[in-house]
Design a protein around this motif. Structure first.
Motif: not given
Length: 571
Positions: A58-86
């Motif tokens: 699994v590859a993640l291409v780019d992240t986001s602006h820090e102002k989206f920190r909680q929104l983005y992390i909640d979304c990402l962890t809802g889509l995939i277990n972070p331990n599965d990102i290579d």
């Protein structure tokens, strides 16, 4: 899926959608952002786009602006277990795309970060922790399995020196970060309606990509070797699906035209050092207003031979003082050795804490015989809007000096019947005044007309190389001061003077503030308080349409001063 939050009254929402097989876009929508890169006004907010590609790896291409920190992390962890990102692919390290890299690494320290050599160097200063890394260069590939094979394309200076594109051979999706994007925020994830987005697409190109037109053409040449591109997954705005050939073709056409420009200015800066980036970009904006091509070059990573070639063809050179490092100083010496007496030069401090004084370098350019286009720009504190305006005006002054022969030639062409006929279009005389924060400006105008009755509206033609242009974008407010027949000469002479960059245009002039904060001239016959509603590109001018809120006449029986010209090819 859509998530939302109110942050200091600014709307932040997040949208996810599948864009290709086992590929998900995470779009952070910043609805109310009204400025980007200091003086880049935004009319429609912006987005920061991130992408998740699932193969056997699994590859993640780019992240986001820090102002989206909680929104983005909640979304990402809802889509995939972070331990599965290579893998975490860093297209470039500008904070609006890499602002959450450290957060993602905290979720899974075993992720391998993939990026260009310069990007990984920059990232070390952002995350301040050990991490696994994979350095990639032009043509390198990464096989994720299940058909997802990523190929990396070098795209330096679009618009940071560490930029790479990523092409997925399994889905024919091209991930381009800043390139082919736009600052445009709405819930439509794709470029469905070209008419709605093309203005923002062009403005974005002009501000971020145009200054490096040759780099754009180099990147496009590398892309020509790829198979078909079915989707351009950019970093800002809607993704390109319906108009790929057209919109990518516009980059080629615009960049080709710029690369053929007769005159080029090379701006050397120290990327990530002090305020060098933003000051260089402000100067570049001013130069670009005059139709002169700008090439931005990072002194910390540039190749000496490329620097030598660029300085040799440039008519102007601007240098932001780099840190006192041997490599950067060696490039400064290369620039000095290649400069000749026919070139124009400008210098500015970067404010990084370790840059040397501009004055020894200034003396060396004087000894060569180069013309100083503007006085050294000094930095004693955190830059203000006023300092960025000074940089913009300094760049404009440089561009106007470099194009003086072209302008003189145009003014001497007085024998054209068409020029004489257009010159018979007379107009009134007005002074436009504007103030925003600690920045103020003014301009003598005669190309002014009423444009609507309901609402009351006026149109003004503003030359693109006028300093006040940066204060007349959509949403900006200004005052139109009407000059009085028989009582305008002193005001006209004053505002026709050539002011130095950052100079006070109202020194010695009696004014009082309008309701919108802009200066009203005490000796004006009348004034109108206006707000910009739209702008139309007319080659060397902007047609600015504005509604009128308040107006007053000081002498009801007096007439407006009228301006008559002999020819129409200059004022």
């Amino acid at each position: 899926m859509v998530l939302a939050v109110e942050r200091s009254q600014k709307r932040l929402t997040l949208q996810t959608l599948d864009i290709a097989e086992n590929t998900t876009a995470i779009r952070s929508l910043d609805w109310d952002r009204d400025r980007f890169d200091i003086e880049f006004p935004l009319e429609n907010g912006t987005t920061y786009n991130s992408f998740l590609i699932r193969g056997e790896k699994v590859a993640l291409v780019d992240t986001s602006h820090e102002k989206f920190r909680q929104l983005y992390i909640d979304c990402l962890t809802g889509l995939i277990n972070p331990n599965d990102i290579d893998y975490l692919v860093i297209s470039h390290t500008e904070p609006d795309h890499s602002g959450l890299v450290k957060d993602v690494l905290q979720l899974n320290p075993n992720i391998t970060v993939v990026g260009a050599k310069i990007a990984l160097q920059f990232l070390d200063d952002l995350v301040h922790q050990p991490y696994q890394r994979m350095l990639v260069k032009q043509g390198d590939r990464l096989d994720l399995g299940n058909g997802h094979e990523l190929e990396f394309i070098s795209a330096p200076n679009l618009h940071w020196p560490d930029t790479i594109f990523t092409y997925d051979h399994g889905t024919n999706v091209l991930y381009t970060c800043d390139a082919f994007g736009m600052h445009f925020c709405d819930n439509h994830a794709y470029d469905l309606d070209l008419a709605v987005i093309e203005t923002d697409y062009k403005i974005y190109y002009d501000c971020l990509m145009g200054p490096n037109a040759r780099s754009v053409l180099s990147a496009l040449k590398r892309l020509s070797d790829l198979p078909s591109i079915k989707l351009v997954a950019n970093g800002h705005g809607p993704l390109l699906l319906h108009h790929i050939e057209d919109l990518m073709g516009r980059y080629r056409d615009w960049s080709t035209a710029k690369a053929k420009a007769e005159k080029t200015v090379a701006i050397f800066y120290a990327d990530g050092y002090g305020h060098s980036n933003h000051l260089a970009e402000a100067i570049a904006r001013g130069i670009n207003k005059t139709g002169v091509l700008v090439e931005l070059v990072d002194l910390l990573t540039a190749d000496p031979q490329e620097v030598r070639v660029l300085v040799d063809i440039a008519v102007g050179i601007v240098i932001g003082m780099p840190p006192a490092q041997a490599e950067a100083q060696a490039l400064i010496n290369t620039i000095l050795a290649t400069t000749n007496a026919k070139q124009a030069v400008g210098l500015f401090e970067s404010g990084g804490g370790d840059d040397e004084s501009v004055y020894p370098l200034r003396i060396k350019f004087q000894e060569i015989g180069a013309t100083e286009a503007f006085a050294p720009i000094l930095l004693k504190e955190t830059p203000t809007d006023g300092l960025y305006q000074l940089c913009d005006e300094a760049g404009t002054d440089m561009g106007q000096w470099l194009t003086r022969d072209r302008n003189v030639k145009q003014m001497k062409a007085l024998d054209s019947d068409l020029d004489k006929a257009i010159g018979r279009l007379s107009g009134g005389l007005y002074i436009i005044t504007a103030k925003k924060g600690d920045v103020s400006s003014a301009m003598l105008a005669s190309w002014v007309a009423q444009a609507s009755k309901e609402p009351l509206g006026i149109s003004i033609a503003v030359a693109k190389d006028r300093a006040i242009e940066s204060l007349m974008h959509v949403g900006d407010r200004f005052v139109l001061n009407v000059l009085e027949e028989g009582n305008y000469q002193s005001l006209m002479r004053h505002f026709l003077k050539r002011f130095p960059p950052g100079g006070d245009r109202f020194a010695g002039i009696k004014t009082y503030p309008a309701n919108n904060g802009s200066p009203i001239l005490a000796d004006a016959l009348a004034y109108l308080e206006c707000e910009v509603q739209s702008r139309m590109d007319c080659s060397d001018h902007w047609i600015v349409y504005s509604t009128v809120d308040i107006g007053r006449v000081s002498k009801p029986d007096s007439l407006t001063a009228v301006h008559h010209r002999k020819v129409g090819n200059h004022y």
